[in-house]
Enzyme design. Structure first.
Site, PDB file in Angstrom:
ATOM      1  N   HIS A  82      -8.487  28.638  -0.688  1.00 44.85           N
ATOM      2  CA  HIS A  82      -7.960  27.657   0.291  1.00 44.85           C
ATOM      3  C   HIS A  82      -8.396  28.042   1.687  1.00 44.85           C
ATOM      4  O   HIS A  82      -7.599  28.583   2.440  1.00 44.85           O
ATOM      5  CB  HIS A  82      -6.429  27.616   0.206  1.00 44.85           C
ATOM      6  CG  HIS A  82      -5.830  26.388   0.806  1.00 44.85           C
ATOM      7  ND1 HIS A  82      -5.406  26.321   2.113  1.00 44.85           N
ATOM      8  CD2 HIS A  82      -5.564  25.178   0.270  1.00 44.85           C
ATOM      9  CE1 HIS A  82      -4.882  25.131   2.353  1.00 44.85           C
ATOM     10  NE2 HIS A  82      -4.977  24.415   1.253  1.00 44.85           N
ATOM     11  N   ILE A  88      -7.429  28.763   5.408  1.00 45.03           N
ATOM     12  CA  ILE A  88      -6.268  28.155   6.060  1.00 45.03           C
ATOM     13  C   ILE A  88      -5.057  28.391   5.158  1.00 45.03           C
ATOM     14  O   ILE A  88      -5.120  28.139   3.946  1.00 45.03           O
ATOM     15  CB  ILE A  88      -6.466  26.635   6.264  1.00 45.03           C
ATOM     16  CG1 ILE A  88      -7.657  26.369   7.184  1.00 45.03           C
ATOM     17  CG2 ILE A  88      -5.207  25.987   6.818  1.00 45.03           C
ATOM     18  CD1 ILE A  88      -8.035  24.898   7.295  1.00 45.03           C
ATOM     19  N   GLY A  91       0.079  24.729   3.814  1.00 42.93           N
ATOM     20  CA  GLY A  91       1.310  24.279   4.476  1.00 42.93           C
ATOM     21  C   GLY A  91       2.539  24.492   3.618  1.00 42.93           C
ATOM     22  O   GLY A  91       3.613  24.854   4.123  1.00 42.93           O
ATOM     23  N   VAL A  92       2.405  24.311   2.327  1.00 48.80           N
ATOM     24  CA  VAL A  92       3.548  24.491   1.436  1.00 48.80           C
ATOM     25  C   VAL A  92       4.059  25.932   1.485  1.00 48.80           C
ATOM     26  O   VAL A  92       5.249  26.184   1.350  1.00 48.80           O
ATOM     27  CB  VAL A  92       3.218  24.027  -0.004  1.00 48.80           C
ATOM     28  CG1 VAL A  92       2.196  24.945  -0.657  1.00 48.80           C
ATOM     29  CG2 VAL A  92       4.467  23.885  -0.837  1.00 48.80           C
ATOM     30  N   GLU A  96       7.629  27.415   2.503  1.00 45.67           N
ATOM     31  CA  GLU A  96       8.279  28.435   1.679  1.00 45.67           C
ATOM     32  C   GLU A  96       8.742  29.609   2.539  1.00 45.67           C
ATOM     33  O   GLU A  96       9.829  30.154   2.324  1.00 45.67           O
ATOM     34  CB  GLU A  96       7.326  28.928   0.579  1.00 45.67           C
ATOM     35  CG  GLU A  96       7.832  30.117  -0.218  1.00 45.67           C
ATOM     36  CD  GLU A  96       9.062  29.850  -1.080  1.00 45.67           C
ATOM     37  OE1 GLU A  96       9.771  30.835  -1.401  1.00 45.67           O
ATOM     38  OE2 GLU A  96       9.333  28.692  -1.432  1.00 45.67           O
TER      39      GLU A  96
END
Length: 189
Positions: A82, A88, A91-92, A96
């Protein structure tokens, strides 16, 4: 019982409940820590590498707010895919980290936390403002918006260099560790 019922309490009732819970907890507990190192975090959160996303707590106001840090390094396993050549942080995983910081704050108030898990029940208003890359340090600020001893609504923001990278409202629920997944999903115990 549905999660919407848990969080459907009106603001006035939740505020009264917060004050009652806060008073009882303050009377029962002695002085509390306002910061935590990784050893303290291990004693409270069940997460471990590669999924522990909190490295340090720099500020903690019991049952109200927490400020935690996450040092983002190039060796994080998610950077392999990723994205290759342009790493990067997903976002998840930032959301978290917000949830873990909130769980850390709330679990400090649970006397039998070794028998319990704090599980995610919802994410609202998630916004991703700027990419988080290797070398960044996330400053995660979480504020309790509503609290019961079994459930909470938390508002969190993750900053890099003083600028908002991501924000979200998360809801969570405290469940016994021995409860099966179907029971958590349905709200039964």
């Amino acid at each position: 019982m549905r999660y919407s019922i848990i969080f459907g309490l009106n603001e006035m009732a939740m505020t009264d409940m917060n004050q009652t819970t806060e008073t009882a907890a303050s009377e029962a507990a002695g002085p509390s820590k306002t910061s935590m190192d990784i050893g303290d975090i291990f004693k409270i959160l069940p997460h471990r590498y590669p999924f522990l996303l909190i490295d340090r707590v720099v500020e903690l106001v019991r049952m109200k707010s927490i400020v935690a840090l996450k040092n983002v390094t190039v060796t994080e396993p998610f950077f392999q895919g990723h994205f290759p050549g342009k790493p990067i942080m997903p976002g998840v995983l930032i959301v978290e980290a917000i949830a873990q910081a909130g769980g850390l704050l709330l679990l400090t108030e649970v006397p039998n936390r070794d028998e319990m898990l704090m599980v995610f029940t919802g994410i609202e208003k998630a916004r991703f403002r700027r990419p988080v890359v290797p070398g960044d340090q996330l400053r995660i600020e979480v504020v309790v918006k509503a609290w019961r001893m079994t459930a909470a609504r938390l508002e969190g923001k993750a900053y890099v260099d003083g600028k908002v990278a991501a924000e979200a409202t998360v809801t969570c629920r405290l469940v016994p560790r021995n409860v099966g997944a179907a029971e958590v999903e349905s709200g039964e115990e």
